[in-house]
Design an enzyme around this catalytic site. Sequence first.
Site, PDB file in Angstrom:
ATOM      1  N   HIS A   6      45.444 -35.620  13.658  1.00 35.60           N
ATOM      2  CA  HIS A   6      44.954 -34.340  13.158  1.00 35.60           C
ATOM      3  C   HIS A   6      43.577 -33.975  13.711  1.00 35.60           C
ATOM      4  O   HIS A   6      43.209 -32.799  13.706  1.00 35.60           O
ATOM      5  CB  HIS A   6      44.981 -34.327  11.633  1.00 35.60           C
ATOM      6  N   TYR A  27      46.999 -41.207  11.491  1.00 31.52           N
ATOM      7  CA  TYR A  27      47.147 -39.853  10.965  1.00 31.52           C
ATOM      8  C   TYR A  27      45.877 -39.041  11.192  1.00 31.52           C
ATOM      9  O   TYR A  27      45.926 -37.886  11.610  1.00 31.52           O
ATOM     10  CB  TYR A  27      47.486 -39.925   9.468  1.00 31.52           C
ATOM     11  N   TRP A  85      55.888 -33.346  17.042  1.00 29.66           N
ATOM     12  CA  TRP A  85      54.720 -33.631  16.215  1.00 29.66           C
ATOM     13  C   TRP A  85      55.138 -34.373  14.943  1.00 29.66           C
ATOM     14  O   TRP A  85      54.548 -35.373  14.567  1.00 29.66           O
ATOM     15  CB  TRP A  85      54.009 -32.315  15.894  1.00 29.66           C
ATOM     16  N   TRP A  86      56.173 -33.854  14.287  1.00 29.12           N
ATOM     17  CA  TRP A  86      56.649 -34.483  13.057  1.00 29.12           C
ATOM     18  C   TRP A  86      57.187 -35.893  13.311  1.00 29.12           C
ATOM     19  O   TRP A  86      57.104 -36.751  12.432  1.00 29.12           O
ATOM     20  CB  TRP A  86      57.711 -33.624  12.400  1.00 29.12           C
ATOM     21  N   TYR A  91      44.926 -23.085   6.457  1.00 29.92           N
ATOM     22  CA  TYR A  91      45.713 -24.292   6.181  1.00 29.92           C
ATOM     23  C   TYR A  91      44.802 -25.512   6.249  1.00 29.92           C
ATOM     24  O   TYR A  91      44.106 -25.712   7.238  1.00 29.92           O
ATOM     25  CB  TYR A  91      46.841 -24.397   7.198  1.00 29.92           C
TER      26      TYR A  91
END
Length: 107
Positions: free
Chosen positions: A22, A18, A77-78, A41
């Site tokens: 990112h 993860y 991406w998800w 964000y």
Amino acid sequence: MKRYAAVIRLRPEKEAEYRELHAEAWPAVLAALKRARIANYSIFLRDGLLFSYLEYLGDDYAADTAAIAADPVTQQWWALTDPCQQPLDSVAEGEWWADAEEVFHLD
């Protein structure tokens, strides 16, 4: 501008993956967020919980977030990030990230 925050668990065995994803977030995904009028964000991590914060600058959050969800690159991406996450037990049916209630704010 409206502030939004949400929480989800990070699967411990997926933390490195993860973080790597990112660290090099895809430009097309970032562009989709900007097109949806999302700014400032951030995602934070503490004790296995991911906490997201964003500012929405538009006037139709539901439509703008639906456009993000319909974006093919964001869907790819998800497909990589979702297996790293585990929704909280308290989420509603069909909800992934659990919305967090703002209880205090200082400008």
